[in-house]
Motif scaffolding. Sequence first.
Motif, PDB file in Angstrom:
ATOM      1  N   LEU A   1      -7.323 -13.264  -1.716  1.00 45.54           N
ATOM      2  CA  LEU A   1      -5.987 -12.669  -1.756  1.00 45.54           C
ATOM      3  C   LEU A   1      -5.842 -11.690  -2.919  1.00 45.54           C
ATOM      4  O   LEU A   1      -5.217 -10.632  -2.784  1.00 45.54           O
ATOM      5  CB  LEU A   1      -4.916 -13.760  -1.842  1.00 45.54           C
ATOM      6  CG  LEU A   1      -4.758 -14.614  -0.573  1.00 45.54           C
ATOM      7  CD1 LEU A   1      -3.725 -15.701  -0.796  1.00 45.54           C
ATOM      8  CD2 LEU A   1      -4.382 -13.761   0.634  1.00 45.54           C
TER       9      LEU A   1
ATOM     10  N   LEU B   1      -3.560  -3.810   0.774  1.00 45.45           N
ATOM     11  CA  LEU B   1      -2.725  -4.019   1.961  1.00 45.45           C
ATOM     12  C   LEU B   1      -2.355  -2.689   2.586  1.00 45.45           C
ATOM     13  O   LEU B   1      -1.931  -1.767   1.917  1.00 45.45           O
ATOM     14  CB  LEU B   1      -1.434  -4.708   1.552  1.00 45.45           C
ATOM     15  CG  LEU B   1      -1.369  -6.209   1.652  1.00 45.45           C
ATOM     16  CD1 LEU B   1       0.078  -6.622   1.549  1.00 45.45           C
ATOM     17  CD2 LEU B   1      -1.974  -6.699   2.950  1.00 45.45           C
TER      18      LEU B   1
ATOM     19  N   ARG C   1       3.368  -8.065   0.879  1.00 44.25           N
ATOM     20  CA  ARG C   1       2.953  -8.169  -0.527  1.00 44.25           C
ATOM     21  C   ARG C   1       3.591  -9.371  -1.189  1.00 44.25           C
ATOM     22  O   ARG C   1       2.947 -10.113  -1.907  1.00 44.25           O
ATOM     23  CB  ARG C   1       3.383  -6.909  -1.293  1.00 44.25           C
ATOM     24  CG  ARG C   1       2.321  -5.884  -1.253  1.00 44.25           C
ATOM     25  CD  ARG C   1       2.439  -4.866  -2.339  1.00 44.25           C
ATOM     26  NE  ARG C   1       1.617  -3.741  -1.922  1.00 44.25           N
ATOM     27  CZ  ARG C   1       2.058  -2.554  -1.617  1.00 44.25           C
ATOM     28  NH1 ARG C   1       3.338  -2.267  -1.732  1.00 44.25           N
ATOM     29  NH2 ARG C   1       1.235  -1.624  -1.202  1.00 44.25           N
TER      30      ARG C   1
ATOM     31  N   ILE D   1       2.017 -12.576  -0.059  1.00 45.54           N
ATOM     32  CA  ILE D   1       0.707 -12.822  -0.676  1.00 45.54           C
ATOM     33  C   ILE D   1       0.870 -13.240  -2.145  1.00 45.54           C
ATOM     34  O   ILE D   1       0.219 -14.166  -2.616  1.00 45.54           O
ATOM     35  CB  ILE D   1      -0.190 -11.567  -0.550  1.00 45.54           C
ATOM     36  CG1 ILE D   1      -0.565 -11.377   0.918  1.00 45.54           C
ATOM     37  CG2 ILE D   1      -1.445 -11.706  -1.393  1.00 45.54           C
ATOM     38  CD1 ILE D   1      -1.565 -10.295   1.183  1.00 45.54           C
ATOM     39  N   LYS D   2       1.794 -12.545  -2.824  1.00 49.22           N
ATOM     40  CA  LYS D   2       1.999 -12.909  -4.237  1.00 49.22           C
ATOM     41  C   LYS D   2       2.468 -14.354  -4.359  1.00 49.22           C
ATOM     42  O   LYS D   2       2.012 -15.091  -5.234  1.00 49.22           O
ATOM     43  CB  LYS D   2       3.034 -11.975  -4.876  1.00 49.22           C
ATOM     44  CG  LYS D   2       2.410 -10.685  -5.361  1.00 49.22           C
ATOM     45  CD  LYS D   2       3.431  -9.868  -6.124  1.00 49.22           C
ATOM     46  CE  LYS D   2       2.902  -8.481  -6.366  1.00 49.22           C
ATOM     47  NZ  LYS D   2       3.953  -7.497  -6.507  1.00 49.22           N
TER      48      LYS D   2
ATOM     49  N   GLU E   1      -7.361  -8.662  -1.775  1.00 47.49           N
ATOM     50  CA  GLU E   1      -6.654  -7.955  -0.690  1.00 47.49           C
ATOM     51  C   GLU E   1      -5.328  -7.341  -1.124  1.00 47.49           C
ATOM     52  O   GLU E   1      -4.915  -6.321  -0.564  1.00 47.49           O
ATOM     53  CB  GLU E   1      -6.407  -8.923   0.480  1.00 47.49           C
ATOM     54  CG  GLU E   1      -7.640  -9.080   1.350  1.00 47.49           C
ATOM     55  CD  GLU E   1      -7.499 -10.166   2.405  1.00 47.49           C
ATOM     56  OE1 GLU E   1      -6.411 -10.773   2.499  1.00 47.49           O
ATOM     57  OE2 GLU E   1      -8.482 -10.405   3.117  1.00 47.49           O
ATOM     58  N   LEU E   2      -4.701  -7.928  -2.110  1.00 50.02           N
ATOM     59  CA  LEU E   2      -3.348  -7.489  -2.470  1.00 50.02           C
ATOM     60  C   LEU E   2      -3.225  -5.969  -2.668  1.00 50.02           C
ATOM     61  O   LEU E   2      -2.372  -5.335  -2.033  1.00 50.02           O
ATOM     62  CB  LEU E   2      -2.858  -8.259  -3.702  1.00 50.02           C
ATOM     63  CG  LEU E   2      -1.405  -8.027  -4.077  1.00 50.02           C
ATOM     64  CD1 LEU E   2      -0.449  -8.442  -2.956  1.00 50.02           C
ATOM     65  CD2 LEU E   2      -1.047  -8.813  -5.358  1.00 50.02           C
TER      66      LEU E   2
END
Length: 424
Positions: A128, A135, A163, A166-167, A131-132
């Motif tokens: 993650l 995106l 976002r 994910i955060k 990936e952040l």
Amino acid sequence: MSKFFGKSAVLVSVQSEFDIENFESIDELEELCKTLGIVAVDKVIQRRNKADPVFYLGIGKLKTVREYCQHNRIDLLVVDDELTPVQQRNIEEFMRIKTVDRTQVILEIFSKHATTAEGKLQVEMARLVYELPRLRGKGLELSNQGGGIGTRGPGEKVLELDRRRIKNRINSLKKELIKLKANRDNIRKSRVESGYYIVSIAGYTNAGKSTLLSSLSGEKNILVSDKLFSTLNPTIRRVSLPGGRIVLFSDTVGFIRKLPHTLIEAFHSTLEEILYSDIILMLVDISDPCYKNKIVSSYRVLEEIGVFNKETILVFNKVDLVPSDYLESVRIEYPDAIFISAKLGIGIENLLERISQYTHNSDIYARIKFRYSEKGNILKFSEFIDIDVLVENDGYCVYDICGPEKIVEKILKSIDFVKEGDVR
Ligand SMILES: Nc1nc2c(ncn2[C@@H]2O[C@H](COP(=O)(O)OP(=O)(O)OP(=O)(O)O)[C@@H](O)[C@H]2O)c(=O)[nH]1
Ligand SMILES: [Mg+2]
């Protein structure tokens, strides 16, 4: 099975004039790909001082690669470094085939090989974090429909939502991992406080660390495989040294060149096992023509996790795979190293002897005189200390003991000693 299984790929790498390591780096990438079932059809190295900030390779070279891929029905491009989000997007738009970088390949292997709850969370976290900043996709396409400069289109909102999601997930993973780390810290603390000597087997992935642990502990249940990164989380086993003294050995995640930072961070608590050991065995595959560079990058990883001034023994493994004159030349170059074949059990006694020497140099000694009834309290430590019986009768005993400082201290604190004149 990995999502890339069976795909045919072209591997590309940028190599500066001064960077002799990169030739090997692309071969290593090929091994990583093989672990995922990707077939490397061709490897392309471009000589330039720095990767192109827009396309990684120069545009001319990338065009040639694109033509090659079209003619040969290649469905994957694998890049030997971590790409910036911009490079990744540009390359994919230009190439019109899926493009993955070295970090994604390693992340994919880790996610396939993670078996423990902690390992899975560590990998998810690393993925993650990777990936952040990358995106895009649905969100971005939608945002193009959303009005002119200065307005926020619907797509942007979707992207923003992704976002945030994910955060949030990263934050909750962090919390879970902190809890697991606390648990691991406690177990480790009690292990360290128990005073047993701990030897960690470190080194490049595929050097034979698990094979060595299996051969030393006699346990068949340890996963050994020619795939890279088979072991992710630490395994600890008891091993007896010549003379019968027990020490603990731990085997953990292997190293690799350009080990992605996200993974080093996510796996920090796992790698810390090495930090808390008394001795590090730096295992090196002697049959690997690039072993010298691998030694350098392994020591680099040790530094990165904060290992300094720790007893480290260089151990060359797989001696059964090289001719004897070659072996001799390496022996001359590394006179302090130990040479073994973990698989065939060659040189293991020398290795254990060297570890024994270390433990004896670190041991502390004490002469103790105690009531016979206390004998059991001493003998329960007998696996971890050496005992020399000087006197033993119904009234009292005199022993010379030597062993790890913490264990000897524990005995000195807990035993009811006999003073001169108490018993005769
Ligand atoms: N010929 C030979 N092969 C060996 C020896 N030691 C290990 N191997 C082979 O090397 C491969 C990797 O061994 P592992 O013990 O899984 O290596 P590792 O260092 O634990 O690897 P990771 O967990 O992936 O980091 C396996 O195919 C082993 O059979 C050896 O002394 N001689
Ligand atoms: Mg292993």
